[in-house]
Design an enzyme around this catalytic site. Structure first.
Site, PDB file in Angstrom:
ATOM      1  CB  SER A   1      -0.893  -0.035   1.234  1.00 42.15           C
ATOM      2  OG  SER A   1      -1.844   0.981   1.123  1.00 42.15           O
TER       3      SER A   1
ATOM      4  CD  GLU B   1       1.532   6.837 -11.741  1.00 40.20           C
ATOM      5  OE1 GLU B   1       0.703   6.088 -11.207  1.00 40.20           O
ATOM      6  OE2 GLU B   1       2.620   6.458 -12.185  1.00 40.20           O
TER       7      GLU B   1
ATOM      8  CE  LYS C   1      -5.042   7.065  -2.668  1.00 45.02           C
ATOM      9  NZ  LYS C   1      -5.726   5.856  -2.897  1.00 45.02           N
TER      10      LYS C   1
HETATM   11  S1  IVH Z   1       0.800   2.785  -6.970  1.00 42.64           S
HETATM   12  C1  IVH Z   1       3.781   0.505  -4.637  1.00 42.64           C
HETATM   13  N1  IVH Z   1      -0.632   4.399  -8.438  1.00 42.64           N
HETATM   14  O1  IVH Z   1      -4.074   3.648  -4.108  1.00 42.64           O
HETATM   15  C2  IVH Z   1       2.817   1.318  -5.417  1.00 42.64           C
HETATM   16  N2  IVH Z   1      -1.705   3.264  -6.632  1.00 42.64           N
HETATM   17  O2  IVH Z   1      -3.416   4.245  -1.353  1.00 42.64           O
HETATM   18  C3  IVH Z   1       1.474   0.803  -5.311  1.00 42.64           C
HETATM   19  N3  IVH Z   1      -4.108   3.727  -6.458  1.00 42.64           N
HETATM   20  O3  IVH Z   1      -3.356   0.329  -3.193  1.00 42.64           O
HETATM   21  C4  IVH Z   1       0.375   1.603  -5.804  1.00 42.64           C
HETATM   22  N4  IVH Z   1      -4.250   5.088  -8.175  1.00 42.64           N
HETATM   23  O4  IVH Z   1      -5.102   0.710  -5.061  1.00 42.64           O
HETATM   24  C5  IVH Z   1      -0.630   3.548  -7.384  1.00 42.64           C
HETATM   25  N5  IVH Z   1      -1.810   5.824  -9.837  1.00 42.64           N
HETATM   26  C6  IVH Z   1      -1.787   4.989  -8.809  1.00 42.64           C
HETATM   27  C7  IVH Z   1      -2.957   4.695  -8.061  1.00 42.64           C
HETATM   28  C8  IVH Z   1      -2.861   3.830  -6.974  1.00 42.64           C
HETATM   29  C9  IVH Z   1      -4.922   4.483  -7.206  1.00 42.64           C
HETATM   30  C10 IVH Z   1      -4.527   2.972  -5.262  1.00 42.64           C
HETATM   31  C11 IVH Z   1      -3.992   1.566  -5.180  1.00 42.64           C
HETATM   32  C12 IVH Z   1      -3.205   1.534  -3.896  1.00 42.64           C
HETATM   33  C13 IVH Z   1      -3.792   2.684  -3.126  1.00 42.64           C
HETATM   34  C14 IVH Z   1      -2.832   3.232  -2.106  1.00 42.64           C
END
Ligand code: IVH
Length: 568
Positions: A84, A115, A117
């Site tokens: 996470s 990016e 979210k």
């Molecule tokens: S990267 C180690 N990129 O946000 C990197 N996560 O709060 C792992 N999420 O569990 C995640 N948009 O479900 C990443 N552009 C994005 C994202 C993203 C949504 C979610 C994902 C993650 C959670 C963390």
């Protein structure tokens, strides 16, 4: 010594538990028990219903099994854990993260990839020799659930990829667009009207796109998922075998794009934390331009060797952070301020709004608490107002947009009459904020008392919801809770929306509430808040208060029980 409940009691207990946990799962996407525990409840209920067919009725949740989260998805061990992210709740926390990154990397220059979210569900999709072979949810980060068949129905996701590495795991977010969510919600509401008129329990209505997406992804039947119009953005690589070497995150995103995976076009590379903050604030304002929901910005260090230097804490990478947007606010028109009357006569002003999509669901009404709050906020019908909603919290009118107020606008005046047909005079005592209807025959109070009596925490009369109470009351079938017990199937059939089966079921559940224990009956027919304010006004000693409560409970209960037995 504990006693084994009878099959009938156990079936009732299990139905209640299954319905409750099903609502937590689907209604709030906030389950209290594991899927395995939930499955166990359903399996036990099914077994008991099979063994005792005479105890099966149309309201059993086992008959609406399509809506249940009977999740027997196989476990999938993530070869690369799905960690996470840590959160930054404001710019100060974002800059503090930037400082930690800078400190961790000495004096090296840092490039950040910003990016959106996406407010959806994390997924890992595995391709072997170019073919989609497995899709798994995040689960606890180490073990997820196999949802391959469902993910394979997403049309924008390639099922076969030309010139892909031997193994590539694509990580991203599955989501439902706002339009797809609205469509599903409207379909479900129409379906429920049909179900109710056929005497079947309504299915849960999804509250927001995230919750609808979660439910759709966990369907046992992939043809159901296929109809839900789910989408995906890919943003990260998991395990890769035999692919090219990458030196930066943006290279991996270009690679994903080249292979044909959807990569969000808003992704931007910047070289300072100031520029990161600017990106975050820009998207906080622009989020409504999107056709899907976002709840923040994810910022990742671009250089993969710098990522290695920074490493991980016990729960999250040090090289990335999630900047979370604050509770969402929207502007909308305040069409009217109306007053509702509770079961104790307390009135509550509420805002009637031009429906607006905010904080993940459409809001058409919001409480204004009491007259002091309306005065303090000085909101007036015709104003453009700011509405706020965070997560599942009750929507709130923050205040008026004064620059948009009409010149001839006048402050709202609290009504002097109860909105019920009796139009009794409302009473406001000087030392309390509440304004009350003190008319004992107020039909609005009466309806609320019946609704409270039937509610889950009270007598728990299944199928007796607000709309049915209003209909019964308008038709003159009930004037108090005692009347419920003499309502007949024939009388219910005269009301709109009732068919033979639904009428029989309601009469049966009213009658079965006779077996509720005495404390439930007492609680169901009490009016605690009115007593409370009575105490404040008379300022009795606490001992006297206790005596007053007890005598009130005893006399009310005795009266009530007497009337109930007279009607039997
Ligand atoms: S990267 C180690 N990129 O946000 C990197 N996560 O709060 C792992 N999420 O569990 C995640 N948009 O479900 C990443 N552009 C994005 C994202 C993203 C949504 C979610 C994902 C993650 C959670 C963390």
């Amino acid at each position: 010594m504990s006693r084994t409940p009878s099959p009938k009691n156990r079936i009732e207990e299990l139905r209640e538990q299954v319905q409750y946990h099903n609502a937590r799962y689907h209604g709030h996407d906030d389950p209290e028990i594991s899927d395995a525990e939930f499955d166990q409840l359903v399996i036990e209920l099914r077994q008991l219903e099979n063994d005792h067919p005479e105890l099966v009725d149309d309201l059993s949740p086992t008959l609406s099994v399509g809506s249940l989260a009977i999740t027997t998805f196989d476990p999938v061990v993530h070869r690369v854990p799905m960690t996470s992210l840590d959160n930054a709740m404001d710019e100060t926390e974002l800059r503090a993260w930037g400082d930690r990154v800078a400190k961790g990397l000495g004096d090296q220059a840092v490039r950040y990839v910003c990016e959106l979210k996406i407010d959806g569900l994390a997924i890992s999709i595995r391709y072997e020799n170019g073919s989609l072979v497995q899709a798994a949810t995040r689960g606890d980060g180490k073990v997820g659930e196999d949802v391959t068949a469902n993910v394979a129905t997403i049309s924008s996701l390639p099922k076969h990829v030309a010139s892909a590495p031997e193994v590539v795991e694509v990580r991203g977010e599955i989501f439902m667009s706002i339009a797809a969510f609205e469509k599903l919600k409207a379909e479900r509401e129409a379906e429920n009207l049909e179900r109710i008129s056929n005497g079947r329990a309504p299915l849960p209505v999804p509250v927001n796109p995230r919750n609808a997406g979660a439910g759709s992804l966990r369907q046992k039947d992939p043809t159901v998922t296929a109809k839900r119009d789910m989408s995906v953005w890919s943003y990260q690589l998991g395990e890769v075998v035999g692919g090219p070497e990458f030196t930066s995150h943006h290279d991996t995103l270009d690679f994903l794009r080249t292979l044909g995976f959807p990569v969000n076009p808003a992704i931007t590379i910047v070289d300072s934390i100031e520029a990161v903050a600017k990106f975050c604030h820009e998207w906080k304002e622009r989020r409504h331009e999107l056709t899907y929901e976002i709840d923040g910005v994810v910022i990742k260090v671009d250089d993969l060797s710098q990522r290695e230097q920074l490493g991980f804490t016990s729960r999250a990478p040090r090289w990335a952070i999630a900047f979370k947007f604050p509770p969402e606010e929207k502007h909308t028109l305040l069409l009217d301020i109306q007053v509702s009357v509770g079961r104790t006569g307390r009135t509550t002003p509420f805002a009637v709004l031009e429906p607006v999509f905010v904080g993940g669901s459409t809001v058409g009404m919001a409480t204004l608490h009491n007259r002091n709050q309306v005065a303090a906020k000085d909101v007036r019908p015709g104003d453009t107002v700011v509405v706020r909603k965070a997560g599942d919290v009750i929507p709130e009118v923050v205040g008026p947009v004064l620059s948009k107020r009409a010149k001839n606008s006048q402050p709202w005046v609290f009504p002097t009459q109860c909105p019920c047909p009796v139009k009794s005079t409302l009473v406001k005592l000087d030392d309390v904020a509440d304004t009350r209807c003190v008319e004992p025959n107020c039909p609005f109070q009466r309806d609320q008392r019946i609704m409270y009596f039937a509610s889950r925490g009270a007598m728990d009369i299944e199928g007796l919801g607000d709309r049915t109470v209003f209909a019964m009351s308008d038709a003159g079938l009930v004037a108090d809770v005692g009347d419920l017990y003499s309502v007949t199937v024939e009388q219910l059939l005269t009301l709109e929306g009732f068919a033979e089966l639904s009428a029989q079921n309601l009469v049966a559940s009213i009658q079965s509430s006779r077996s509720r224990p005495l404390p439930k009956l007492l609680v169901s027919s009490l009016h605690p808040s009115r007593r409370g304010s009575q105490f404040q006004r008379t300022q009795r000693s606490s001992k006297n208060c206790v005596m007053l409560v007890l005598s009130s409970v005893v006399s009310k209960s005795a009266r009530f029980l007497k009337r109930l037995s007279e009607r039997q």
